[in-house]
Design a protein around this motif. Sequence first.
Motif, mmCIF file in Angstrom:
data_model
loop_
_atom_site.group_PDB
_atom_site.id
_atom_site.type_symbol
_atom_site.label_atom_id
_atom_site.label_comp_id
_atom_site.label_asym_id
_atom_site.label_seq_id
_atom_site.Cartn_x
_atom_site.Cartn_y
_atom_site.Cartn_z
ATOM 1 N N SER A 231 10.528 -8.299 -0.776
ATOM 2 C CA SER A 231 11.446 -8.107 -1.905
ATOM 3 C C SER A 231 10.722 -8.257 -3.231
ATOM 4 C CB SER A 231 12.605 -9.109 -1.816
ATOM 5 O OG SER A 231 13.371 -8.898 -0.651
ATOM 6 N N ALA A 232 9.782 -9.184 -3.306
ATOM 7 C CA ALA A 232 9.009 -9.373 -4.538
ATOM 8 C C ALA A 232 8.133 -8.159 -4.820
ATOM 9 C CB ALA A 232 8.156 -10.629 -4.435
ATOM 10 N N LEU A 233 7.522 -7.607 -3.782
ATOM 11 C CA LEU A 233 6.714 -6.393 -3.960
ATOM 12 C C LEU A 233 7.565 -5.237 -4.471
ATOM 13 C CD1 LEU A 233 4.527 -6.415 -0.716
ATOM 14 C CD2 LEU A 233 3.690 -6.628 -3.069
ATOM 15 N N ALA A 234 8.735 -5.072 -3.875
ATOM 16 C CA ALA A 234 9.622 -3.986 -4.296
ATOM 17 C C ALA A 234 10.055 -4.173 -5.743
ATOM 18 C CB ALA A 234 10.844 -3.933 -3.382
ATOM 19 N N ARG A 235 10.410 -5.390 -6.104
ATOM 20 C CA ARG A 235 10.863 -5.669 -7.470
ATOM 21 C C ARG A 235 9.749 -5.342 -8.476
ATOM 22 N NH1 ARG A 235 11.462 -10.618 -6.886
ATOM 23 N NH2 ARG A 235 13.422 -10.374 -5.761
ATOM 24 N N ASP A 236 8.517 -5.733 -8.143
ATOM 25 C CA ASP A 236 7.390 -5.453 -9.040
ATOM 26 C C ASP A 236 7.148 -3.961 -9.187
ATOM 27 O OD1 ASP A 236 7.029 -8.165 -9.372
ATOM 28 O OD2 ASP A 236 5.344 -8.316 -7.966
ATOM 29 N N ALA A 237 7.505 -3.191 -8.155
ATOM 30 C CA ALA A 237 7.323 -1.736 -8.193
ATOM 31 C C ALA A 237 8.528 -1.012 -8.777
ATOM 32 C CB ALA A 237 7.041 -1.217 -6.780
ATOM 33 N N GLY A 238 9.563 -1.755 -9.157
ATOM 34 C CA GLY A 238 10.763 -1.135 -9.723
ATOM 35 C C GLY A 238 11.680 -0.536 -8.687
ATOM 36 N N ALA A 239 11.568 -0.988 -7.445
ATOM 37 C CA ALA A 239 12.404 -0.462 -6.362
ATOM 38 C C ALA A 239 13.423 -1.517 -5.923
ATOM 39 C CB ALA A 239 11.542 -0.057 -5.172
ATOM 40 N N LEU A 240 14.521 -1.051 -5.340
ATOM 41 C CA LEU A 240 15.535 -1.932 -4.782
ATOM 42 C C LEU A 240 15.249 -2.178 -3.304
ATOM 43 C CD1 LEU A 240 18.812 -0.341 -6.242
ATOM 44 C CD2 LEU A 240 17.642 -2.401 -7.060
ATOM 45 N N THR A 241 15.465 -3.398 -2.860
ATOM 46 C CA THR A 241 15.333 -3.723 -1.448
ATOM 47 C C THR A 241 16.712 -3.790 -0.805
ATOM 48 O OG1 THR A 241 13.329 -5.015 -1.825
ATOM 49 C CG2 THR A 241 14.519 -5.421 0.230
ATOM 50 N N ALA B 119 0.811 -1.214 0.000
ATOM 51 C CA ALA B 119 0.000 0.000 0.000
ATOM 52 C C ALA B 119 0.843 1.261 0.000
ATOM 53 C CB ALA B 119 -0.932 -0.010 1.213
ATOM 54 N N ALA B 120 2.076 1.170 0.510
ATOM 55 C CA ALA B 120 2.935 2.350 0.609
ATOM 56 C C ALA B 120 3.683 2.665 -0.682
ATOM 57 C CB ALA B 120 3.932 2.170 1.743
ATOM 58 N N MET B 121 3.713 1.729 -1.612
ATOM 59 C CA MET B 121 4.469 1.936 -2.847
ATOM 60 C C MET B 121 3.859 3.051 -3.691
ATOM 61 S SD MET B 121 6.968 -0.250 -2.774
ATOM 62 C CE MET B 121 7.406 -1.805 -1.989
ATOM 63 N N ARG B 122 4.739 3.851 -4.281
ATOM 64 C CA ARG B 122 4.327 4.919 -5.198
ATOM 65 C C ARG B 122 5.115 4.775 -6.495
ATOM 66 N NH1 ARG B 122 5.290 10.173 -1.287
ATOM 67 N NH2 ARG B 122 4.016 9.511 0.515
ATOM 68 N N PRO B 123 4.690 5.447 -7.546
ATOM 69 C CA PRO B 123 5.481 5.389 -8.790
ATOM 70 C C PRO B 123 6.911 5.873 -8.599
ATOM 71 C CG PRO B 123 3.301 6.265 -9.223
ATOM 72 C CD PRO B 123 3.416 6.157 -7.737
ATOM 73 N N GLU B 124 7.113 6.780 -7.638
ATOM 74 C CA GLU B 124 8.449 7.342 -7.419
ATOM 75 C C GLU B 124 9.246 6.591 -6.345
ATOM 76 O OE1 GLU B 124 5.563 10.027 -5.029
ATOM 77 O OE2 GLU B 124 5.557 8.833 -6.877
#
Length: 377
Positions: free
Chosen positions: A153-163, A125-130
């Motif tokens: 880690s999977a959520l971050a990867r799907d959002a294009g973010a590094l964990t 829920a906290a993920m944003r495009p940025e």
Amino acid sequence: MPRAAGAVSPPIVQSSTFAADSAQEFTERALERRGSGFYTRYGNPNHAQVASVLADLEGAETAMVFASGMATITTAVLALVRSGDHVVAQQRHYGGVPSLLLNLLPKFGVHCTQVDQTDTEAFAAAMRPETRLVLVESPSNPLLDITDLRAVSALARDAGALTIADNTFATPVNSRPLAFGADLVWHSATKYLGGHSDLSAGVLAGPADVLDRVWDTAIITGAVLGPVDAWLLLRGLRTLPLRVRQHNSNGLALAHAMRAHPAVAAVHYPGLPDHPAHGVAAAQMDGYGGVVSVELAGGYDAADRFIDGLRLARRAASLGSVETLVVHPATMWQAILRPDQLGDAAMSPGLVRVSAGIEDTDDLVDDVIRSLDALPG
């Protein structure tokens, strides 16, 4: 790193600068990321040797060493975000990390959302495009909450973010976050990796292309690890598996002993079957570490008296050393965060964090129980 003829222990390369035989060689060394033969702020043979060992331990392509754990995470974050970016982090971190995220990053136009680490959906829920980074720590300091590393880690990867995972409490002996999908792993190597309360260091491990970006910032921030501390860190790593085995044993013994005492309101330790995330911990850890947090029924005064009554353990900041160290988080966190940021980080006034050393298990348990017995009824 070559060893001196017949030397069992590798030499300390104390030189701050290194000579080149030609202009071309000089230029190549100056441009080499994470090199070891140009200038010690850029790298040193002792850095290269200990970084290689640390990369192997974490299952990483490469690693870098820094002057402290906070130098590590600060340099990494500054290297990987820019103005307008967003960071997601769990609420419970070592106190210096929220200070970085909430006090320093906003000055550069970078903002952070903190979430309950035990709720994977809160990360989603906290993920944003940025969103560019997701920071996790498992087990967390000081309540030893567990983050589901694979799911987050999977959520971050799907959002294009590094964990980026803080593995200080677990050590690579007990957990290897990269195997669960994290992109980078860092440590305050001052703790378990060094293990003897005689050095300050940090380490970051992960893919070479990402660490190249961090290195470009690291030579600007200059948070360089001294050659002697790098050598001491390598010394500590030689006994890491042996030490962690005893830390694990002592931590579990203390958790079981303290939870049965009437002066104790609660014990936080992921190795206990009734820990809320014991199942997740068991799936991603090979041992549960030496840190146990205990809430005393008598509150602040009981916590202070309990620490004063210990004979083997010492009241001191830090953890992960051969000696048992005990600290009162409600006191220590006030020195790191502003009053309005303490909130959850301050925890209950009766909370005590015990970092079990490698002393004889029976002696350590006896010391803790004796001090608990002396508390007012």
